[in-house]
Design an enzyme around this catalytic site. Structure first.
Site, PDB file in Angstrom:
ATOM      1  N   TRP A 190      54.591 -18.297 -18.188  1.00 21.84           N
ATOM      2  CA  TRP A 190      53.568 -18.475 -17.162  1.00 21.84           C
ATOM      3  C   TRP A 190      53.763 -17.434 -16.043  1.00 21.84           C
ATOM      4  O   TRP A 190      54.876 -17.194 -15.587  1.00 21.84           O
ATOM      5  CB  TRP A 190      53.654 -19.895 -16.575  1.00 21.84           C
ATOM      6  N   ASP A 358      39.702 -26.972  -9.982  1.00 21.37           N
ATOM      7  CA  ASP A 358      40.284 -28.277 -10.263  1.00 21.37           C
ATOM      8  C   ASP A 358      40.235 -29.202  -9.036  1.00 21.37           C
ATOM      9  O   ASP A 358      40.338 -28.737  -7.901  1.00 21.37           O
ATOM     10  CB  ASP A 358      41.752 -28.013 -10.655  1.00 21.37           C
ATOM     11  N   ARG A 437      52.922 -30.196 -17.585  1.00 23.76           N
ATOM     12  CA  ARG A 437      52.097 -30.324 -16.378  1.00 23.76           C
ATOM     13  C   ARG A 437      51.525 -31.744 -16.255  1.00 23.76           C
ATOM     14  O   ARG A 437      50.343 -31.927 -15.984  1.00 23.76           O
ATOM     15  CB  ARG A 437      50.970 -29.301 -16.363  1.00 23.76           C
ATOM     16  N   TRP A 472      37.008 -22.799 -18.413  1.00 23.95           N
ATOM     17  CA  TRP A 472      37.571 -23.772 -19.369  1.00 23.95           C
ATOM     18  C   TRP A 472      39.078 -23.576 -19.399  1.00 23.95           C
ATOM     19  O   TRP A 472      39.568 -22.584 -19.922  1.00 23.95           O
ATOM     20  CB  TRP A 472      36.946 -23.522 -20.736  1.00 23.95           C
ATOM     21  N   ASP A 473      39.797 -24.543 -18.850  1.00 24.83           N
ATOM     22  CA  ASP A 473      41.248 -24.418 -18.725  1.00 24.83           C
ATOM     23  C   ASP A 473      41.949 -25.183 -19.847  1.00 24.83           C
ATOM     24  O   ASP A 473      41.344 -26.045 -20.511  1.00 24.83           O
ATOM     25  CB  ASP A 473      41.669 -24.976 -17.350  1.00 24.83           C
ATOM     26  N   CYS A 474      43.220 -24.912 -20.036  1.00 26.10           N
ATOM     27  CA  CYS A 474      44.008 -25.569 -21.094  1.00 26.10           C
ATOM     28  C   CYS A 474      45.472 -25.410 -20.690  1.00 26.10           C
ATOM     29  O   CYS A 474      46.072 -24.369 -20.927  1.00 26.10           O
ATOM     30  CB  CYS A 474      43.713 -24.868 -22.422  1.00 26.10           C
ATOM     31  N   ASN A 475      46.015 -26.441 -20.038  1.00 24.80           N
ATOM     32  CA  ASN A 475      47.315 -26.267 -19.388  1.00 24.80           C
ATOM     33  C   ASN A 475      48.512 -26.872 -20.104  1.00 24.80           C
ATOM     34  O   ASN A 475      49.605 -26.862 -19.556  1.00 24.80           O
ATOM     35  CB  ASN A 475      47.251 -26.843 -17.968  1.00 24.80           C
ATOM     36  N   ASP A 541      47.919 -16.289 -14.074  1.00 26.64           N
ATOM     37  CA  ASP A 541      47.808 -16.826 -12.714  1.00 26.64           C
ATOM     38  C   ASP A 541      48.475 -15.890 -11.723  1.00 26.64           C
ATOM     39  O   ASP A 541      48.305 -16.045 -10.515  1.00 26.64           O
ATOM     40  CB  ASP A 541      48.480 -18.205 -12.634  1.00 26.64           C
TER      41      ASP A 541
HETATM   42  C1  DGJ Z   1      45.552 -23.153 -14.154  1.00 28.50           C
HETATM   43  C2  DGJ Z   1      44.632 -21.998 -13.936  1.00 28.50           C
HETATM   44  O1  DGJ Z   1      45.172 -20.839 -14.494  1.00 28.50           O
HETATM   45  C3  DGJ Z   1      44.359 -21.843 -12.441  1.00 28.50           C
HETATM   46  O2  DGJ Z   1      43.535 -20.723 -12.222  1.00 28.50           O
HETATM   47  C4  DGJ Z   1      43.731 -23.097 -11.918  1.00 28.50           C
HETATM   48  O3  DGJ Z   1      42.452 -23.259 -12.473  1.00 28.50           O
HETATM   49  C5  DGJ Z   1      44.604 -24.296 -12.215  1.00 28.50           C
HETATM   50  N1  DGJ Z   1      44.953 -24.360 -13.617  1.00 28.50           N
HETATM   51  C6  DGJ Z   1      43.918 -25.566 -11.829  1.00 28.50           C
HETATM   52  O4  DGJ Z   1      44.615 -26.662 -12.189  1.00 28.50           O
END
Ligand code: DGJ
Length: 729
Positions: A190, A358, A437, A472-475, A541
């Site tokens: 990350w 978010d 997360r 569209w996020d995916c954490n 990020d």
């Molecule tokens: C991870 C993304 O990379 C960020 O830009 C942001 O949208 C956060 N998630 C929000 O939780």
């Protein structure tokens, strides 16, 4: 059987007969490259050439097998799709257990066909079959003539009495004889994506892979550069740039075989993914994409960029929206009043769109941090009492479009969704839940979950038809990989991605023009499988200007500027000019508190956005040349040249903080027309400073600029310089 070649000379088809060898040669050709499959008299399909296209196709028949280096004990070291279990001794492309329990496969050539597939594409299909079992593999090669890119995949089917187990099922299996091999691969974590490593390959296997499931590229993406003989340079050397179009677990295996030839197998990772294939059903692998260049990494990248813009990324040759994002400006802490002020800031700055990140949803479990609410896609009534519709209207009346953040594949255990549908979540019975997360991954192999995920987006869009952008996020990665409803546990990793693509396909059919950013906590999911559906991606990020020079440099080997979202933020110590110049090398956005900019910074940013509007097409659609590497000297330098070669935008940055560091010598340009003359003008000059280049405007020939070069005068007082070259008429 006689070997026949079809030679196209000035539009005429000429059949050239070869001596009788009992062999067939299938040449998959682009403008410059050829992949040649030889079928021997036993019908074994083997690769005898991957490299420059020959001007006389009949001479493909002369190419010796295996680089003529010695004995191949199997006859199939160079198989076009190596079957496991019979006589093969090396890394297979495919491994199966037949319905009767026989664990071996043999694949022989049946026939092939070659036909135009529109838009400068030629599709070659090669049909293979096991001589003992009703089991077939078809190899597909799409040759993009003008872009010099080959897209390769395979499909597998059988009509045995019962199901067959596929243990491994690669997309591509290539064979390249050379003296030496150098692999450049990319790794990180990350906020530290895409660090390159170049290693010589020696006998044995080097594997690049991921087993992370969803945020699959967190540690390494499925993209690489492979140099033959010498490490390739930007404009010199033999290199293959390859990438797997798959958003899940992948495996790229580079094997230097006993004959010192390179065998590459690329495809879905066989790890925990045995696939049960019922009779009459077909399994289609994802595509492996590659381009081969004899003129270095620069040509390879430009080939992929052109291919991606024209053939892969939605609206790849169209427009993009500049935006102001509130993530770093507010994190989870906002309300209608704050947002309305930010809309006005966006307008003042001059961007096209405001992107709400978010934190806007969840009521029983409000999304006030990343521990709760994910999955509950209803507006939080405290933060947004008048709902999204009201915000969209407010933004539009402030003069900006409105976009929104979603992470529809995921769920916090603290959410109503999890309470209602615990069986929609990937997790193992009898095991502790592990969170990445603070969240878990929804089971996209389940059609009900696919419907839900589709519905999240569709509902937001239906209620707010003028909503203009989705991030569209995916954490999270997949821990405890198990689906409560999938009868085949080892299908999970594959069917997850297939489920995701099914949802994306439906969404794209209904919303073909909607700009969508592919984000995965930064660059955890950047591949050409997903980029079939997304107009752009979020590389990292980490938006520190200096770090970004490196991160963007490395993504640019494979992905075009138009798809690369770069935001100006408060990360990093560089002045706003530096951060803006870096962000301009792609799709420009902002994630700052505009009201905190001083008068000069605001004026600079407003002017930069106007300049960007004027030059963006050169950056987005032009040919990119990496001129000076940040890994080699004090300065990084890149130029984008318009296809007509009448304009170019040239970026240079100081990347070392040492005494006297800077561009001490002129940097040679690339891609210009030597016969034309160009004016050189500095852009993005910060208010109150002067540009010596603009003070004494001069005209240079393309020949001069590419032979002698030009010094952008980067030093500790001018840490970033943007120059525009325009044909002097
Ligand atoms: C991870 C993304 O990379 C960020 O830009 C942001 O949208 C956060 N998630 C929000 O939780």
């Amino acid at each position: 059987m006689r070997t026949l070649f079809l030679l196209i000379v000035a539009g005429l088809s000429v059949a050239v007969a070869q001596p009788q060898t009992g062999e067939v040669h299938i040449a998959v050709e682009t403008r410059k490259t050829a992949l040649v499959i030889r079928v021997d008299k036993e019908q074994n399909p083997t690769i005898v050439h991957l490299g420059q296209r020959l001007s006389r196709p009949d001479e493909y028949a002369r190419i010796p097998n295996n680089g003529k280096r010695g004995e191949d004990y199997t006859g199939i070291y160079n198989s076009a799709y190596t079957p496991a279990g019979s006589r093969n001794l090396l890394e297979p492309a495919i491994q199966v257990t037949h319905a009767d329990g026989n664990p071996s496969l043999d694949l022989r050539y049946l026939r092939h066909e070659t036909k135009p597939a529109g838009d400068g594409i030629v599709l070659t299909t090669v049909f293979l079959k096991d001589p003992q079992y009703p089991f077939e593999v078809t190899l597909y090669f799409k040759a993009y003539q003008n872009e010099d890119v080959i897209e390769q995949w395979s499909s597998i089917r059988h009509t045995e009495k019962k199901s067959v187990t596929l243990h491994k099922y690669a997309s591509a299996n290539l064979y390249i004889p050379a003296q030496h091999y150098y692999l450049t691969h990319f790794h990180g974590d990350w906020a530290n994506e895409m660090n390159p490593s170049e290693v010589p390959l020696t006998e044995g296997i080097k594997v690049l892979d991921t087993k992370l499931g969803t945020r699959a590229d967190l540690f390494q993406p499925p993209s690489f550069l492979l140099s033959m003989n010498e490490p390739a340079q930007e404009e010199q050397g033999e290199v293959l740039a390859g990438t797997l179009a798959w958003s899940g677990n992948y495996q790229l295996a580079f094997e230097v075989d006993p004959l010192h030839n390179l065998r590459l197998t690329a495809g879905i990772n066989p790890y925990a993914s045995a696939y049960t294939l019922a009779p009459g059903r077909e399994f289609t692998t994802p595509a492996f994409l590659f381009t081969y260049s004899t003129t270095g990494k620069g040509t390879a990248s430009r080939n992929l960029h052109r291919w991606a813009r024209k053939h892969r990324i939605p609206q790849g040759e169209g427009n993009r929206l500049t935006l102001l994002n509130n993530w770093e400006a507010t994190y989870f802490d906002f309300n209608e009043e704050k947002l309305t002020a930010l809309f006005k800031d966006g307008k003042r700055l001059g961007v096209d769109l405001f992107l709400l990140d978010d934190g806007w949803f969840g009521n029983k479990y409000p999304r006030n941090d990343d521990r709760a609410g994910l999955g509950d896609w209803q507006e939080n009534v405290k933060k947004l009492p008048h709902g999204l519709g009201h915000l969209v209207k407010e933004a539009e009346s402030a003069g900006v479009k409105f976009g929104i953040w979603l992470e529809p594949e995921m769920v916090n255990p603290k959410s109503e969704l999890y309470e209602k549908h615990p069986d929609w979540v990937l997790k193992l019975p009898n095991r502790q839940e592990y969170y990445f997360r603070n969240q878990l991954v929804l089971d996209l192999t389940n059609p009900k979950v696919q419907e839900f995920v589709y519905g999240v987006v569709d509902e937001v869009m239906t209620k707010n038809p003028t909503l203009s952008y989705i991030k569209w996020d995916c954490n999270a990665v997949i821990y405890n990989a198990f689906s409560a409803t999938n009868p085949n546990p080892s299908h999970l990793y594959v069917e997850y991605v297939q489920g995701l693509y099914k949802v994306m396909e439906r969404l794209r059919t209904k919303y073909p023009k909607l700009p969508m950013m592919l984000c995965s906590g930064g660059g955890g999911r950047v591949d050409y499988g997903a980029l079939k559906y997304f107009t752009e991606f979020w590389p990292s990020d980490n938006t520190d200007g200096l770090e970004r020079v490196f991160i963007q440099w490395n993504y640019s080997y494979f992905f075009p500027a138009i798809a690369t979202c770069n935001h100006v933020t408060d990360w990093g110590k560089q002045p706003i000019k530096f951060r803006t110049d870096v962000a301009m090398m792609g799709k420009l956005g902002y994630d700052i508190v505009v009201s905190k900019l001083d008068a000069n910074e605001l004026q600079f940013s407003q002017e930069a956005l106007k300049t960007y509007e004027r030059i963006k097409n050169v950056i987005w659609q032009g040919d990119q040349y990496r001129l000076a590497s940040p890994y080699a000297g004090d300065v990084a330098s890149l130029v984008y040249v318009a296809e007509a070669r009448d304009r170019a935008v040239w970026f240079s940055y100081l990347t070392k903080d040492r005494y006297k560091a800077g561009s001490v010598a002129p940097i040679r340009l690339q891609g210009l027309d030597p016969a034309r003359n160009y004016t050189v003008r500095e852009l993005n000059v910060f208010p109150g400073t002067r540009s010596a280049i603009n003070d004494k405007p001069a005209v240079y020939s393309g020949n001069y600029l590419m032979t002698i070069g030009f010094n952008p005068n980067v030093d500790s007082r001018r840490t970033s310089v943007v120059l525009e070259l325009a044909e002097a008429r």
